[in-house]
Design a protein around this motif. Structure first.
Motif, mmCIF file in Angstrom:
data_model
loop_
_atom_site.group_PDB
_atom_site.id
_atom_site.type_symbol
_atom_site.label_atom_id
_atom_site.label_comp_id
_atom_site.label_asym_id
_atom_site.label_seq_id
_atom_site.Cartn_x
_atom_site.Cartn_y
_atom_site.Cartn_z
ATOM 1 N N VAL A 1 0.839 -1.190 0.000
ATOM 2 C CA VAL A 1 0.000 0.000 0.000
ATOM 3 C C VAL A 1 0.879 1.246 0.000
ATOM 4 C CG1 VAL A 1 -1.731 1.303 1.279
ATOM 5 C CG2 VAL A 1 -1.870 -1.189 1.178
ATOM 6 N N TYR A 2 0.546 2.183 -0.863
ATOM 7 C CA TYR A 2 1.255 3.453 -0.940
ATOM 8 C C TYR A 2 0.249 4.590 -0.810
ATOM 9 C CZ TYR A 2 5.045 0.617 -2.807
ATOM 10 O OH TYR A 2 6.022 -0.332 -2.984
ATOM 11 N N TRP A 3 0.673 5.649 -0.120
ATOM 12 C CA TRP A 3 -0.178 6.814 0.094
ATOM 13 C C TRP A 3 0.480 8.067 -0.483
ATOM 14 C CZ3 TRP A 3 -4.991 6.582 2.328
ATOM 15 C CH2 TRP A 3 -5.310 5.432 3.050
ATOM 16 N N GLY A 4 -0.358 8.983 -0.921
ATOM 17 C CA GLY A 4 0.118 10.305 -1.267
ATOM 18 C C GLY A 4 0.182 11.179 -0.034
ATOM 19 N N GLN A 5 0.559 12.440 -0.246
ATOM 20 C CA GLN A 5 0.765 13.340 0.891
ATOM 21 C C GLN A 5 -0.516 14.031 1.328
ATOM 22 O OE1 GLN A 5 1.232 14.185 -2.216
ATOM 23 N NE2 GLN A 5 0.340 16.222 -2.398
ATOM 24 N N GLY A 6 -1.551 13.962 0.505
ATOM 25 C CA GLY A 6 -2.842 14.549 0.856
ATOM 26 C C GLY A 6 -3.026 15.946 0.294
#
Length: 116
Positions: free
Chosen positions: A104-109
């Protein structure tokens, strides 16, 4: 590795629209799903919408009929078109990618603020 960069947040009046973008780079061919989540202070992240590699989409009940998730494969970008925005849509919106069904990878928002 997948990198995600969100953009498009901002301040809008209730009833207005915004379009968020999630630009993906890296091992994009291994992405199974990209989803948008949102989070307000003190709350857990809420899943808003998702799009699978095959193109199927899913939405939270709270946004059905108002939000649309789509993708541009040529631009490696997933969009979240948000219409008829409400003050309760105010949150930080995050892009999340699932790779090989396990990573799972997330962006910074990106901040979305809807004024009443």
């Amino acid at each position: 590795q997948v990198q995600l960069v969100e953009s498009g947040g901002g301040l809008v009046q209730a009833g207005g629209s915004l379009r968020l973008s999630c630009a993906a780079s890296g091992s994009i061919l291994s992405i199974n799903e990209i989803a948008w989540y949102r989070q307000t202070p003190g709350q857990e992240r809420e899943r808003v919408a998702s799009i699978m590699r095959g193109g199927s989409t899913d939405y939270a009940d709270s946004v059905k009929g108002r939000f649309t998730i789509s993708r541009d494969n040529a631009e490696n970008t997933v969009y979240l078109q948000m219409n008829s925005l409400k003050p309760e849509d105010t949150a930080v919106y995050y892009c999340r990618a699932v790779v090989y069904a396990t990573r799972v990878y997330w962006g910074q928002g990106t901040q979305v603020t809807v004024s009443s």
